[in-house]
Enzyme design. Sequence first.
Site, mmCIF file in Angstrom:
data_model
loop_
_atom_site.group_PDB
_atom_site.id
_atom_site.type_symbol
_atom_site.label_atom_id
_atom_site.label_comp_id
_atom_site.label_asym_id
_atom_site.label_seq_id
_atom_site.Cartn_x
_atom_site.Cartn_y
_atom_site.Cartn_z
ATOM 1 N N CYS A 50 -23.474 27.816 -8.272
ATOM 2 C CA CYS A 50 -24.838 28.225 -8.615
ATOM 3 C C CYS A 50 -25.575 28.780 -7.402
ATOM 4 O O CYS A 50 -25.490 28.227 -6.297
ATOM 5 C CB CYS A 50 -25.610 27.050 -9.199
ATOM 6 N N CYS A 56 -32.336 23.599 -5.457
ATOM 7 C CA CYS A 56 -32.658 22.986 -6.748
ATOM 8 C C CYS A 56 -32.287 21.506 -6.730
ATOM 9 O O CYS A 56 -31.201 21.136 -6.289
ATOM 10 C CB CYS A 56 -31.921 23.716 -7.866
ATOM 11 N N CYS A 59 -28.926 19.468 -9.060
ATOM 12 C CA CYS A 59 -27.556 19.147 -8.649
ATOM 13 C C CYS A 59 -27.513 18.818 -7.160
ATOM 14 O O CYS A 59 -28.177 19.477 -6.352
ATOM 15 C CB CYS A 59 -26.613 20.325 -8.911
ATOM 16 N N CYS A 134 -28.041 28.485 -14.723
ATOM 17 C CA CYS A 134 -27.841 27.042 -14.665
ATOM 18 C C CYS A 134 -26.462 26.722 -15.202
ATOM 19 O O CYS A 134 -26.100 27.153 -16.305
ATOM 20 C CB CYS A 134 -28.910 26.299 -15.473
ATOM 21 N N GLN A 237 -28.176 10.464 -25.575
ATOM 22 C CA GLN A 237 -27.213 10.588 -24.482
ATOM 23 C C GLN A 237 -27.181 12.039 -23.996
ATOM 24 O O GLN A 237 -27.292 12.966 -24.783
ATOM 25 C CB GLN A 237 -25.832 10.148 -24.937
ATOM 26 N N PHE A 264 -31.561 -2.895 -27.595
ATOM 27 C CA PHE A 264 -32.060 -1.627 -27.059
ATOM 28 C C PHE A 264 -31.339 -0.491 -27.800
ATOM 29 O O PHE A 264 -30.787 0.425 -27.200
ATOM 30 C CB PHE A 264 -31.815 -1.524 -25.546
ATOM 31 N N GLU A 284 -34.905 -2.653 -31.369
ATOM 32 C CA GLU A 284 -35.457 -1.577 -30.538
ATOM 33 C C GLU A 284 -36.978 -1.724 -30.430
ATOM 34 O O GLU A 284 -37.657 -2.074 -31.399
ATOM 35 C CB GLU A 284 -35.110 -0.213 -31.151
ATOM 36 N N ASP A 328 -27.666 -1.594 -24.347
ATOM 37 C CA ASP A 328 -27.757 -0.329 -23.612
ATOM 38 C C ASP A 328 -29.202 -0.162 -23.155
ATOM 39 O O ASP A 328 -29.959 0.647 -23.706
ATOM 40 C CB ASP A 328 -27.318 0.830 -24.512
ATOM 41 N N CYS A 354 -27.001 2.854 -17.446
ATOM 42 C CA CYS A 354 -27.234 4.116 -16.735
ATOM 43 C C CYS A 354 -27.659 3.853 -15.303
ATOM 44 O O CYS A 354 -28.154 4.767 -14.621
ATOM 45 C CB CYS A 354 -28.285 4.954 -17.465
#
Length: 397
Positions: A50, A56, A59, A134, A237, A264, A284, A328, A354
């Site tokens: 890129c 940027c 990344c 991108c 996701q 969750f 949730e 999660d 995550c």
Amino acid sequence: MSQTSQIIRIAARGDGVTADGQHVTHGVPGDVLRADGTLEQGPHHVEPPCVHFGKCGGCQLQHADEEALRQFVTERVTFQAEKHDITIGELLPTHLSPTKSRRRATLHALRTAKGAVLGFREGNSHQIVDLEECHILRTELTELLQPLRQFVARYGRERPVDTELTLVDQGVDCSIKHLELEGLEATEAAVEFAQTNGLARLTLDQGYGPETQWEPQPVTITLSGRPVGMPPGSFLQATQDGEDALVADAKAWIGDTASVADLFSGLGTFAFALANPAKILAAEASRDAHLACKAAGAGLPMAAMHRDLFRNPLQPEELNRFEAVLLDPPRAGAKEQIGQIAASSVNRVVYISCNPVSWARDCTKLVEAGFRLEKLRPVGQFRWSTHVELASYWTRG
């Protein structure tokens, strides 16, 4: 400084690290830091694809080849396990999402004297990189960059505009925040923008919450073959392949379990995959996500519960009704809920995370309660980013 200060790993923020602990910008394993401070590129150092790389903030690792990238994602997870004395039973192959696979992103825009800029922010800055290309976003999203730029150039003001793009069943769901439209002409132009670009939905938040301007068909996202209503701003996701990998592991680990508490649960990413034959409780905190999951789950052996698991986690006597628990949680983890799981009689836990840091912190409570980490899979959905995810399977008894 020795001429043989070789880079051996990539640190959490993306810098290369030498064997003697020196941090080197854009270093990857196999590179060599020379005595004069310059970097001799090794076999795992590649040309970033890129034009915006290095500026940027989207990344950080485009200069790393596939092997180095996989090593980084893997070590980000295993390092946290080792740091907290968590023994890994089986380390499964790391899953990396391919290029141009991201189906959701938040971009920033700002009207300027020459028009408008639109893109991700620079690293550690509020400056916006005006994207010409991108390599992480799905093509359906990048095709909207120029039309969005033109729209902000016409109706934007001096304040930045946030644009959330999500690929749903009907096309692209576009949510714009901090763009104040005054008058009938501007409102009609927003609808025309949505129509012309074939948007699935256009939502504007002008300071009073999201207001739908255009939605020719109810927006849905298909989860395990089941269309689920997609409220604006709902969590999804980042990639379809990443979701598939996480769901496949959860199904394999849950197996023939008769009852599962999905905590969750969001829109039901895992609940719909596990329901039937298993009986599922999907808990949730977000009301909109809870209602969408509940409506889509009609006819399945699934109960949806609206509950804030941070303030009011399921207690051991509630958890004891289930043979397994899947959770999660957000990046902050699930400290209070994990404590209740540890105190329950549940012996099978699937923890999707995550954030390896909060995951490892939480899971020390599982270890103390006699759980073993049977399987662990690092997941890199955010390609070339330092953001890393994982799936883990715990048992005891």
